[in-house]
Design a protein around this motif. Structure first.
Motif, PDB file in Angstrom:
ATOM      1  N   GLN A   1      69.701   0.221  80.104  1.00  0.00           N
ATOM      2  CA  GLN A   1      69.493   1.171  81.138  1.00  0.00           C
ATOM      3  C   GLN A   1      68.150   0.697  82.080  1.00  0.00           C
ATOM      4  OE1 GLN A   1      69.343   5.098  80.292  1.00  0.00           O
ATOM      5  NE2 GLN A   1      68.834   5.779  82.395  1.00  0.00           N
ATOM      6  N   VAL A   2      68.414   0.725  83.435  1.00  0.00           N
ATOM      7  CA  VAL A   2      67.287   0.349  84.406  1.00  0.00           C
ATOM      8  C   VAL A   2      67.304   1.506  85.487  1.00  0.00           C
ATOM      9  CG1 VAL A   2      66.268  -0.913  86.030  1.00  0.00           C
ATOM     10  CG2 VAL A   2      67.384  -1.897  84.241  1.00  0.00           C
ATOM     11  N   ASP A   3      66.253   2.305  85.101  1.00  0.00           N
ATOM     12  CA  ASP A   3      66.214   3.599  86.151  1.00  0.00           C
ATOM     13  C   ASP A   3      67.404   4.683  85.883  1.00  0.00           C
ATOM     14  OD1 ASP A   3      63.687   2.961  86.897  1.00  0.00           O
ATOM     15  OD2 ASP A   3      64.566   1.809  88.673  1.00  0.00           O
ATOM     16  N   GLU A   4      68.331   4.772  86.880  1.00  0.00           N
ATOM     17  CA  GLU A   4      69.461   5.535  86.855  1.00  0.00           C
ATOM     18  C   GLU A   4      70.643   4.703  86.710  1.00  0.00           C
ATOM     19  OE1 GLU A   4      69.173   4.749  91.395  1.00  0.00           O
ATOM     20  OE2 GLU A   4      68.002   4.827  89.596  1.00  0.00           O
TER      21      GLU A   4
ATOM     22  N   ALA B   1      73.512  -4.640  91.001  1.00  0.00           N
ATOM     23  CA  ALA B   1      73.224  -6.155  90.868  1.00  0.00           C
ATOM     24  C   ALA B   1      71.923  -6.347  90.949  1.00  0.00           C
ATOM     25  CB  ALA B   1      74.019  -6.862  91.653  1.00  0.00           C
ATOM     26  N   LEU B   2      71.110  -5.934  91.787  1.00  0.00           N
ATOM     27  CA  LEU B   2      69.713  -6.101  91.899  1.00  0.00           C
ATOM     28  C   LEU B   2      69.017  -6.059  90.703  1.00  0.00           C
ATOM     29  CD1 LEU B   2      67.645  -7.816  93.757  1.00  0.00           C
ATOM     30  CD2 LEU B   2      67.392  -5.513  94.696  1.00  0.00           C
ATOM     31  N   SER B   3      69.110  -4.597  90.246  1.00  0.00           N
ATOM     32  CA  SER B   3      68.408  -4.304  88.970  1.00  0.00           C
ATOM     33  C   SER B   3      68.775  -5.061  87.754  1.00  0.00           C
ATOM     34  CB  SER B   3      68.619  -2.756  88.620  1.00  0.00           C
ATOM     35  OG  SER B   3      68.074  -2.070  89.743  1.00  0.00           O
ATOM     36  N   TYR B   4      70.232  -5.416  87.815  1.00  0.00           N
ATOM     37  CA  TYR B   4      70.862  -6.122  86.621  1.00  0.00           C
ATOM     38  C   TYR B   4      70.241  -7.171  86.499  1.00  0.00           C
ATOM     39  CZ  TYR B   4      74.558  -8.009  84.044  1.00  0.00           C
ATOM     40  OH  TYR B   4      75.291  -8.851  82.741  1.00  0.00           O
TER      41      TYR B   4
ATOM     42  N   ARG C   1      67.393  -8.556  87.682  1.00  0.00           N
ATOM     43  CA  ARG C   1      65.812  -8.492  87.656  1.00  0.00           C
ATOM     44  C   ARG C   1      65.267  -8.055  86.347  1.00  0.00           C
ATOM     45  NH1 ARG C   1      63.971  -5.847  93.543  1.00  0.00           N
ATOM     46  NH2 ARG C   1      63.722  -7.872  94.514  1.00  0.00           N
ATOM     47  N   MET C   2      66.086  -7.215  85.563  1.00  0.00           N
ATOM     48  CA  MET C   2      65.628  -6.684  84.243  1.00  0.00           C
ATOM     49  C   MET C   2      65.302  -7.719  83.300  1.00  0.00           C
ATOM     50  SD  MET C   2      65.925  -6.023  80.890  1.00  0.00           S
ATOM     51  CE  MET C   2      67.869  -5.937  80.197  1.00  0.00           C
ATOM     52  N   ARG C   3      64.322  -7.633  82.493  1.00  0.00           N
ATOM     53  CA  ARG C   3      63.920  -8.622  81.518  1.00  0.00           C
ATOM     54  C   ARG C   3      62.891  -8.201  80.345  1.00  0.00           C
ATOM     55  NH1 ARG C   3      59.039 -12.652  83.277  1.00  0.00           N
ATOM     56  NH2 ARG C   3      57.883 -11.283  84.677  1.00  0.00           N
TER      57      ARG C   3
ATOM     58  N   ASN D   1      65.762 -11.559  75.028  1.00  0.00           N
ATOM     59  CA  ASN D   1      65.693 -13.015  75.251  1.00  0.00           C
ATOM     60  C   ASN D   1      64.725 -13.103  76.435  1.00  0.00           C
ATOM     61  OD1 ASN D   1      67.437 -13.996  73.408  1.00  0.00           O
ATOM     62  ND2 ASN D   1      69.159 -13.449  74.580  1.00  0.00           N
ATOM     63  N   GLY D   2      64.149 -12.030  76.957  1.00  0.00           N
ATOM     64  CA  GLY D   2      63.142 -12.052  78.199  1.00  0.00           C
ATOM     65  C   GLY D   2      63.686 -12.629  79.150  1.00  0.00           C
ATOM     66  N   ASP D   3      62.795 -13.588  79.846  1.00  0.00           N
ATOM     67  CA  ASP D   3      63.497 -14.114  81.051  1.00  0.00           C
ATOM     68  C   ASP D   3      64.552 -15.050  80.939  1.00  0.00           C
ATOM     69  OD1 ASP D   3      62.633 -14.622  83.644  1.00  0.00           O
ATOM     70  OD2 ASP D   3      62.407 -16.478  83.635  1.00  0.00           O
ATOM     71  N   PHE D   4      64.960 -15.557  79.772  1.00  0.00           N
ATOM     72  CA  PHE D   4      66.182 -16.181  79.341  1.00  0.00           C
ATOM     73  C   PHE D   4      67.353 -15.455  79.680  1.00  0.00           C
ATOM     74  CE2 PHE D   4      62.944 -18.383  76.625  1.00  0.00           C
ATOM     75  CZ  PHE D   4      62.605 -19.622  77.624  1.00  0.00           C
ATOM     76  N   GLY D   5      67.469 -14.300  79.258  1.00  0.00           N
ATOM     77  CA  GLY D   5      68.298 -13.313  79.204  1.00  0.00           C
ATOM     78  C   GLY D   5      68.529 -12.813  80.729  1.00  0.00           C
ATOM     79  N   ARG D   6      67.472 -12.756  81.552  1.00  0.00           N
ATOM     80  CA  ARG D   6      67.660 -12.589  83.263  1.00  0.00           C
ATOM     81  C   ARG D   6      68.265 -13.705  83.736  1.00  0.00           C
ATOM     82  NH1 ARG D   6      62.687 -11.423  87.226  1.00  0.00           N
ATOM     83  NH2 ARG D   6      62.126 -13.580  86.586  1.00  0.00           N
ATOM     84  N   GLN D   7      67.974 -15.096  83.396  1.00  0.00           N
ATOM     85  CA  GLN D   7      68.421 -16.233  84.011  1.00  0.00           C
ATOM     86  C   GLN D   7      69.962 -15.922  83.775  1.00  0.00           C
ATOM     87  OE1 GLN D   7      66.487 -19.782  82.340  1.00  0.00           O
ATOM     88  NE2 GLN D   7      64.395 -18.535  82.784  1.00  0.00           N
ATOM     89  N   GLU D   8      70.509 -15.750  82.567  1.00  0.00           N
ATOM     90  CA  GLU D   8      71.746 -15.902  82.324  1.00  0.00           C
ATOM     91  C   GLU D   8      72.437 -14.745  83.264  1.00  0.00           C
ATOM     92  OE1 GLU D   8      73.670 -17.995  80.658  1.00  0.00           O
ATOM     93  OE2 GLU D   8      71.727 -19.224  80.621  1.00  0.00           O
ATOM     94  N   ARG D   9      71.816 -13.596  83.250  1.00  0.00           N
ATOM     95  CA  ARG D   9      72.569 -12.561  84.211  1.00  0.00           C
ATOM     96  C   ARG D   9      72.779 -12.781  85.668  1.00  0.00           C
ATOM     97  NH1 ARG D   9      69.343  -9.679  80.864  1.00  0.00           N
ATOM     98  NH2 ARG D   9      67.870  -9.175  82.640  1.00  0.00           N
ATOM     99  N   GLN D  10      71.624 -13.709  86.049  1.00  0.00           N
ATOM    100  CA  GLN D  10      71.217 -14.150  87.343  1.00  0.00           C
ATOM    101  C   GLN D  10      72.698 -15.167  87.845  1.00  0.00           C
ATOM    102  OE1 GLN D  10      67.867 -16.096  87.745  1.00  0.00           O
ATOM    103  NE2 GLN D  10      66.676 -14.080  88.181  1.00  0.00           N
TER     104      GLN D  10
END
Length: 308
Positions: free
Chosen positions: A171-174, A189-192, A194-196, A201-210
């Motif tokens: 969850q990110v904010d609402e 999608a933007l919050s999705y 950006r979250m890390r 997996n930190g930034d790696f997880g964010r990269q996969e979502r990107q």
């Protein structure tokens, strides 16, 4: 109407439809061309000490792109929040996509010291980002496409949202993101992407979502059927995207490279370490892994590795 035979009526309807089709196709062509002209920014990019040649005058050969998701701010050039390198090989009909962690500690082109790779955009815009990434990966990068993240939200909304397969419930904010297939609006999608901090997996997880969202955008845009949706998408692209690709090069890629985009291999850095230097957090790549990824990309581009 009494003198009108059914054949004349059919011919009239066919003529009207044909005229409408020609007008519609002309509108699409002129709108897309106008958008391409608006987003084009000539850049004196040097690739392996040579000037980039237009694709339309080359034989069909591998090509590479740097995708920048830019978080611009008022009175500030901002940072490149997302950095993805894409290589496309039309002979093998394959594409490779490599995300670069934004905090990667690298030599910045034209600067006297190392820094976070995403700071290259803040220091020197697209030009310095291109030179820095090209030197870091030791590959030629032909084209750069930058997207203002504000336009990212509008683009997804214009596409009526995108669908991705989410592998981590959070969850990110609402906004709630359950596991499985989820539909995302632009803000979601933007919050999705950006979250890390809540991702193991930190930034790696964010990269996969990107990369998931990027592929979803490409797939959704390719299936657009509404004329109004096309108009809105083109307006957003015109306002928020910049590239050194010309209209002719875009047409050439669409005609000759689109099949290669159907098979995409995702690459990433996995073996690096986190390190704090002078109270600043950096990501240090593993030298052996960097060399391995350089080799993979070089081979995909049919290039020989240069000695730096």
């Amino acid at each position: 109407m009494k003198n009108w035979s059914w054949k004349k009526i059919v011919l009239l309807v066919a003529g009207v439809l044909l005229t409408f089709s020609i007008i519609l196709l002309s509108w699409f062509y002129s709108s897309i061309k106008s958008t391409a002209v608006n987003i084009h920014e000539p850049l004196p990019l040097q690739v392996n000490s040579r000037q980039v040649e237009p694709l339309s005058v080359k034989e069909l050969e591998p090509v590479s792109f740097l995708l920048l998701g830019v978080d611009e701010r008022e009175d500030d050039r901002g940072r490149s929040d997302t950095m993805i390198v894409v290589t496309v090989n039309p002979e093998t009909k394959t594409t490779k996509m490599l995300s670069i962690p934004r905090d990667t500690y690298v030599p910045i082109a034209g600067r006297p010291r190392h820094d976070k790779i995403n700071h290259s955009y803040a220091f020197g815009g697209v030009q310095m980002s291109h030179e820095t990434v090209q030197d870091f990966l030791d590959i030629p990068i032909d084209y750069v496409i930058s997207l203002n993240m504000e336009g990212f939200v509008g683009l997804i909304d214009a596409l009526d949202g995108v669908q991705v397969t989410n592998s981590l419930a959070f969850q990110v904010d609402e906004f709630q993101y359950p596991k499985g297939e989820i539909q995302l609006t632009g803000e979601e999608a933007l919050s999705y992407v950006r979250m890390r901090y809540d991702d193991p997996n930190g930034d790696f997880g964010r990269q996969e979502r990107q990369k998931k969202v990027l592929q979803a955008i490409v797939n959704k845009a390719a299936s657009l059927q509404s004329v109004f949706a096309y108009r809105e998408v083109l307006d957003l692209v015109s306002d928020h995207v910049r590239t050194n690709l010309t209209f002719d090069e875009m047409k050439f890629i669409q005609k000759n490279y689109v099949d290669s985009l159907k098979e995409v291999e995702s690459l990433s850095f996995q073996k690096g370490t986190d390190e704090i230097m002078q109270q600043i957090w950096y990501y240090l790549v593993d030298p052996a892994e960097l060399e391995e990824l350089q080799t993979v990309l070089q081979e995909h581009l049919d290039k020989e590795i240069t000695t730096q």
